[in-house]
Write a protein that holds these residues in place. Structure first.
Motif, PDB file in Angstrom:
ATOM      1  N   SER A  98       0.819  -1.206   0.000  1.00 54.74           N
ATOM      2  CA  SER A  98       0.000   0.000   0.000  1.00 54.74           C
ATOM      3  C   SER A  98       0.858   1.262   0.000  1.00 54.74           C
ATOM      4  O   SER A  98       0.596   2.210  -0.750  1.00 54.74           O
ATOM      5  N   LEU A  99       1.903   1.280   0.819  1.00 53.69           N
ATOM      6  CA  LEU A  99       2.777   2.457   0.874  1.00 53.69           C
ATOM      7  C   LEU A  99       3.444   2.723  -0.470  1.00 53.69           C
ATOM      8  O   LEU A  99       3.627   3.876  -0.858  1.00 53.69           O
ATOM      9  N   ALA A 100       3.797   1.651  -1.180  1.00 56.38           N
ATOM     10  CA  ALA A 100       4.431   1.828  -2.486  1.00 56.38           C
ATOM     11  C   ALA A 100       3.519   2.574  -3.445  1.00 56.38           C
ATOM     12  O   ALA A 100       3.987   3.382  -4.262  1.00 56.38           O
ATOM     13  N   LEU A 101       2.219   2.336  -3.345  1.00 52.77           N
ATOM     14  CA  LEU A 101       1.276   3.061  -4.199  1.00 52.77           C
ATOM     15  C   LEU A 101       1.098   4.496  -3.729  1.00 52.77           C
ATOM     16  O   LEU A 101       0.944   5.408  -4.540  1.00 52.77           O
ATOM     17  N   CYS A 102       1.118   4.703  -2.422  1.00 51.16           N
ATOM     18  CA  CYS A 102       0.904   6.051  -1.887  1.00 51.16           C
ATOM     19  C   CYS A 102       2.115   6.961  -2.097  1.00 51.16           C
ATOM     20  O   CYS A 102       1.955   8.172  -2.288  1.00 51.16           O
ATOM     21  N   LEU A 103       3.309   6.397  -2.071  1.00 52.47           N
ATOM     22  CA  LEU A 103       4.525   7.209  -2.128  1.00 52.47           C
ATOM     23  C   LEU A 103       5.039   7.424  -3.545  1.00 52.47           C
ATOM     24  O   LEU A 103       5.975   8.192  -3.756  1.00 52.47           O
ATOM     25  N   ASN A 104       4.445   6.735  -4.513  1.00 51.86           N
ATOM     26  CA  ASN A 104       4.806   6.920  -5.920  1.00 51.86           C
ATOM     27  C   ASN A 104       3.661   7.576  -6.681  1.00 51.86           C
ATOM     28  O   ASN A 104       2.492   7.360  -6.357  1.00 51.86           O
ATOM     29  N   GLY A 142       1.504   5.117 -11.931  1.00 49.95           N
ATOM     30  CA  GLY A 142       2.216   4.766 -13.147  1.00 49.95           C
ATOM     31  C   GLY A 142       3.721   4.713 -12.987  1.00 49.95           C
ATOM     32  O   GLY A 142       4.423   4.310 -13.912  1.00 49.95           O
ATOM     33  N   SER A 143       4.241   5.112 -11.813  1.00 48.79           N
ATOM     34  CA  SER A 143       5.694   5.128 -11.619  1.00 48.79           C
ATOM     35  C   SER A 143       6.079   4.268 -10.417  1.00 48.79           C
ATOM     36  O   SER A 143       5.246   3.926  -9.576  1.00 48.79           O
ATOM     37  N   LYS A 187      11.722   0.979  -5.278  1.00 47.58           N
ATOM     38  CA  LYS A 187      12.052   0.901  -6.705  1.00 47.58           C
ATOM     39  C   LYS A 187      12.697  -0.435  -7.080  1.00 47.58           C
ATOM     40  O   LYS A 187      12.670  -0.843  -8.246  1.00 47.58           O
ATOM     41  N   ASN A 188      13.269  -1.119  -6.081  1.00 46.60           N
ATOM     42  CA  ASN A 188      13.874  -2.428  -6.343  1.00 46.60           C
ATOM     43  C   ASN A 188      12.976  -3.577  -5.895  1.00 46.60           C
ATOM     44  O   ASN A 188      13.433  -4.718  -5.807  1.00 46.60           O
ATOM     45  N   TRP A 231       3.052  -1.434 -13.611  1.00 43.09           N
ATOM     46  CA  TRP A 231       1.978  -0.543 -14.046  1.00 43.09           C
ATOM     47  C   TRP A 231       1.630  -0.787 -15.513  1.00 43.09           C
ATOM     48  O   TRP A 231       2.523  -0.945 -16.350  1.00 43.09           O
ATOM     49  N   GLU A 232       0.356  -0.805 -15.792  1.00 43.79           N
ATOM     50  CA  GLU A 232      -0.154  -0.863 -17.166  1.00 43.79           C
ATOM     51  C   GLU A 232      -1.004   0.384 -17.360  1.00 43.79           C
ATOM     52  O   GLU A 232      -2.219   0.354 -17.237  1.00 43.79           O
ATOM     53  N   GLY A 233      -0.332   1.498 -17.617  1.00 44.34           N
ATOM     54  CA  GLY A 233      -1.003   2.792 -17.605  1.00 44.34           C
ATOM     55  C   GLY A 233      -0.948   3.366 -16.207  1.00 44.34           C
ATOM     56  O   GLY A 233      -0.112   2.998 -15.390  1.00 44.34           O
ATOM     57  N   THR A 234      -1.860   4.294 -15.905  1.00 41.33           N
ATOM     58  CA  THR A 234      -1.872   4.929 -14.586  1.00 41.33           C
ATOM     59  C   THR A 234      -3.014   4.444 -13.706  1.00 41.33           C
ATOM     60  O   THR A 234      -3.112   4.850 -12.558  1.00 41.33           O
TER      61      THR A 234
END
Length: 230
Positions: A155-161, A164-165, A172-173, A186-189
Motif C-alpha cells: 500500500s505504501l508503495a502506491l501512496c509514495l509513488n 504509473g511510476s 524501486k527495487n 503498471w499498465e497505464g496509470t
C-alpha cells in the motif's frame, strides 16, 4: 499523514486510509490466512491511531512542508502508536499483538530513550497478550506478521509513488516477502499487477487524497482508483 511532493505541491493521504487499502490486498490474497478475521483486522486497522491526528494538517516549519509519518515528532508519534495498539487490542488481542510487534519493529534501530522505553513496554504488553492466544493463533503469528508488513509495503508503495511510476527509493527495487522479490507493474496509470502474482482474482482498490500548495491551501480532493489485475 503520508506526504508525496510533486513540484511545489504536496499530495496527502491519511494513514488509516492507507491501512484500509492494505487490508484489501490481504483480503484478496490467494493464500489461506489463519486466523482470517483477526489478521485482516490487524492489517486494515494498524494505523487507526493516526485517524484523529490526520484530521489536521501539521506543518513542519523547518522543512517547509507538511509533517509526514517519517518526520513527525517522536513523542507525539509514540502516543499515536500506543493509542492505535490499544484500540486494536480492545477489538482483538491477536490483532493488537501484531500491531504492537509492527510498531516495535519500526523503532528497533532508534536509540533515543523514548523509543527504547516504548519497545520495552510493548514487549511486556505482548508477553501479557500471549497468555490469551490459542495454540493456532500462536502457530501463525510469524507468518501473519510478515503478511502485515508486506501488505503495509504494498500500500505504501502506491501512496509514495505517482500513479504509473515506481521511483521511490524504498520500493524501486521491489518488496521482499518470504524470500521472494515482488514488484508492482503498471499498465497505464489506473491498472497494475503484482509480479509474481499473489492474488486470486482481479479487484479494484481506491484511496482518497488531497493536494496542498506551498502556501498551505487545499486545491484538490479526489480518490485514486486502480484495478489490480492477475
Amino acid at each position: 499523514m503520508i506526504v508525496r511532493q510533486r513540484g511545489k505541491q504536496f499530495i496527502l493521504i491519511h494513514q488509516h486510509q492507507h491501512a484500509l487499502m492494505s487490508g484489501v490486498f490481504a483480503e484478496n490474497f490467494e493464500q489461506t490466512i489463519r486466523p482470517f478475521n483477526e489478521t485482516l483486522y490487524a492489517i486494515s486497522h494498524h494505523d487507526i491511531g493516526w485517524m484523529d491526528v490526520d484530521q489536521k494538517i501539521r506543518w513542519n516549519e523547518e522543512m517547509k512542508r507538511p509533517y509526514s509519518f517519517t518526520d513527525f515528532p517522536l513523542e507525539l508519534k509514540l502516543d499515536v502508536y500506543q493509542k492505535g495498539i490499544m484500540e486494536v487490542e480492545a477489538n482483538s488481542v491477536y490483532a493488537g499483538y501484531l500491531c504492537s510487534k509492527l510498531y516495535s519493529t519500526f523503532l528497533e534501530k532508534n536509540h533515543e530513550p523514548l523509543a527504547k522505553e516504548f519497545v520495552d513496554r510493548e514487549q511486556v504488553r505482548r508477553q501479557r497478550m500471549r497468555k490469551y492466544l490459542s495454540v493456532e493463533e500462536k502457530q501463525y503469528l510469524i507468518d501473519n506478521f510478515r503478511l502485515l508488513r508486506f501488505c503495509d509495503d504494498l500500500s505504501l508503495a502506491l501512496c509514495l509513488n505517482e500513479p504509473g511510476s515506481q521511483t521511490h527509493p524504498w520500493y524501486k527495487n521491489g518488496i521482499q516477502y518470504n524470500g521472494v522479490n515482488y514488484n508492482w507493474i503498471w499498465e497505464g496509470t489506473d491498472q497494475l499487477r503484482l509480479h509474481p502474482n499473489l492474488f486470486k482474482h482481479t479487484f479494484p482498490v481506491q484511496i482518497p487524497y488531497m493536494v496542498l500548495t506551498e502556501d498551505r491551501k487545499i486545491i484538490e480532493e479526489g480518490i485514486y482508483q486502480w484495478k489490480v489485475v492477475v
